[in-house]
Design an enzyme around this catalytic site. Structure first.
Site, PDB file in Angstrom:
ATOM      1  N   ALA A 189      63.121  60.194 -27.953  1.00  0.00           N
ATOM      2  CA  ALA A 189      64.118  61.123 -28.510  1.00  0.00           C
ATOM      3  C   ALA A 189      64.949  60.542 -29.677  1.00  0.00           C
ATOM      4  CB  ALA A 189      65.005  61.636 -27.379  1.00  0.00           C
ATOM      5  N   ASP A 205      65.640  63.217 -22.715  1.00  0.00           N
ATOM      6  CA  ASP A 205      65.358  63.937 -23.961  1.00  0.00           C
ATOM      7  C   ASP A 205      66.355  65.055 -24.218  1.00  0.00           C
ATOM      8  OD1 ASP A 205      62.682  62.610 -23.209  1.00  0.00           O
ATOM      9  OD2 ASP A 205      62.483  63.210 -25.308  1.00  0.00           O
ATOM     10  N   ASN A 258      63.390  64.887 -19.056  1.00  0.00           N
ATOM     11  CA  ASN A 258      62.786  63.616 -19.483  1.00  0.00           C
ATOM     12  C   ASN A 258      61.283  63.693 -19.233  1.00  0.00           C
ATOM     13  OD1 ASN A 258      63.149  60.914 -20.563  1.00  0.00           O
ATOM     14  ND2 ASN A 258      62.541  60.175 -18.554  1.00  0.00           N
TER      15      ASN A 258
HETATM   16  O1  MRU Z   1      56.941  62.245 -25.333  1.00  0.00           O
HETATM   17  P1  MRU Z   1      57.822  61.081 -25.686  1.00  0.00           P
HETATM   18  O2  MRU Z   1      57.101  59.774 -25.696  1.00  0.00           O
HETATM   19  O3  MRU Z   1      58.602  61.335 -26.948  1.00  0.00           O
HETATM   20  O4  MRU Z   1      58.851  61.047 -24.504  1.00  0.00           O
HETATM   21  C1  MRU Z   1      59.839  60.052 -24.504  1.00  0.00           C
HETATM   22  C2  MRU Z   1      60.667  60.082 -23.299  1.00  0.00           C
HETATM   23  O5  MRU Z   1      60.556  60.945 -22.469  1.00  0.00           O
HETATM   24  C3  MRU Z   1      61.727  59.068 -23.208  1.00  0.00           C
HETATM   25  O6  MRU Z   1      61.934  58.730 -21.884  1.00  0.00           O
HETATM   26  C4  MRU Z   1      62.998  59.681 -23.786  1.00  0.00           C
HETATM   27  O7  MRU Z   1      62.775  60.113 -25.090  1.00  0.00           O
HETATM   28  C5  MRU Z   1      64.110  58.746 -23.787  1.00  0.00           C
HETATM   29  S1  MRU Z   1      63.816  57.510 -24.998  1.00  0.00           S
HETATM   30  C6  MRU Z   1      64.956  56.538 -25.380  1.00  0.00           C
END
Ligand code: MRU
Length: 346
Positions: free
Chosen positions: A50, A251, A261
């Site tokens: 995110a 997220d 998330n």
């Molecule tokens: O699909 P992604 O890889 O973008 O998902 C990321 C996540 O779900 C992380 O846990 C979330 O963004 C937190 S990152 C600091």
């Protein structure tokens, strides 16, 4: 605290995004010269996580202006509004994306409403402001990571004192996903610095394998003890008392504290509750969406069936229908505490 691995290289005329699809085998960068290139990189998950998506999108807004200006076009509010819409549509769940493009749009709109917009060198003046803002969003994230990680560590060692901890984490929340040391992985890094980590269990995180490809890679690079585990093994690890706490990122966090998330997070929260294991979320304020009352209102991204039907380009299942929600929503009641840079919500 130094971060060895950055997802981005920035310059005045482009950004280069570390192609996370190729990790851990290859360190290769994708060059983005404008906002559309950045939107494509976000959609295709060259860059993911995110805060990292938000930072990239902020530079994307700036690069849109840069490219138009290079072609001697006059910069207009419509240009930035359209670019924001395109970037926001790239991935709908991570609110940091919309937050960052909104921050950039505010800068552009304030400029267009000012006297400076009438100056001969208005384009240049606006570009300077946009670049500064993107840089600020980027640098602030590093500070936020440190502050929220510190809050998480203080809480854990005070409320759940132990000589060394076994932590289970999901997806990737480190330097590849943020502008700094990370969110959940930031807390883990600080715990390790204090000599408080016995083992980090990294969920492989099907289907995109952020845990196997990225978290295991980051932790090994940082020399933090890591053991890779398949997602379906979490219950058994908990039953065997091998997990002292679960740390995840977020997220989007609704006003009532429900957390969207990576898919699998909700399941982990249910398991943690059943085994009386604390379940922690670490996320910056830019992940909080107070316009959304609760988790039911969060738009959850659905991704291509191919992510499930194939592994590294190799077909592993017959062509049957696939459901591939990229995120799930963990109810606030399953969460022990949420740590941000400003506070701890219990
Ligand atoms: O699909 P992604 O890889 O973008 O998902 C990321 C996540 O779900 C992380 O846990 C979330 O963004 C937190 S990152 C600091």
């Amino acid at each position: 605290m130094k971060t060895n691995l950055s997802f981005i290289k920035t310059a005045r005329d482009k950004i280069q995004l570390l192609n996370q699809k190729l990790l851990p085998h290859k360190l290769d960068y994708v060059t983005c010269n404008n906002g559309n290139d950045v939107a494509k990189a976000i959609k295709e998950m060259v860059v993911r996580g995110a805060p990292a998506i938000g930072i990239s999108a902020a530079y994307g807004m700036y690069l849109t202006g840069w490219e138009a200006s290079k072609k001697n076009k006059k910069l207009t509010p419509e240009l930035f509004k359209k670019q924001k819409q395109l970037l926001d549509a790239a991935r709908p769940t991570a609110v940091n994306l919309m937050w960052a493009t909104h921050e950039m749009l505010l800068v552009a709109n304030a400029f267009f409403a000012s006297e400076a917009a009438k100056a001969k060198d208005a384009n240049l003046k606006l570009l300077l402001k946009l670049y500064e803002k993107a840089l600020e969003i980027h640098n602030d994230d590093a500070e936020r990571c440190l502050a929220m990680s510190n809050n998480a560590v203080k809480y854990l060692v005070t409320k759940y004192p132990k000589e060394k901890y076994n932590i289970l984490t999901h997806c990737n929340t480190g330097s590849l996903a943020t502008g700094g040391i990370g969110t959940a992985l930031g807390a883990i890094r600080l715990l390790h610095e204090k000599g408080k980590i016995n083992m980090v269990y990294a969920d492989e995180t099907r289907p995109y394998l952020q845990g196997a490809r990225l978290t295991a890679f980051e932790l090994q690079k940082e020399k933090i003890p890591v053991t890779l585990t398949v997602d379906s093994q979490a219950a058994y690890l908990m039953q065997k008392r091998l997990v002292d706490a679960v740390f995840v990122g977020a997220d989007r966090i609704a006003a009532n504290g429900d957390v969207a998330n990576k898919i699998g997070t909700y399941g982990l929260s249910v398991l943690a509750k059943a085994h009386r294991i604390p379940f922690f979320v670490v996320a910056p304020k830019s992940t909080f969406d107070n316009s959304i009352e609760n988790g039911d209102k969060i738009v959850v991204e659905e991704r291509s069936p191919l992510e499930v039907l194939e592994i590294a380009g190799r077909v592993i299942a017959p062509k049957v229908p696939v459901v591939n929600y990229s995120f799930d929503v963990t109810p606030q009641a399953n969460i022990t505490a949420i740590f941000s840079e400003d506070d701890t919500l219990e």
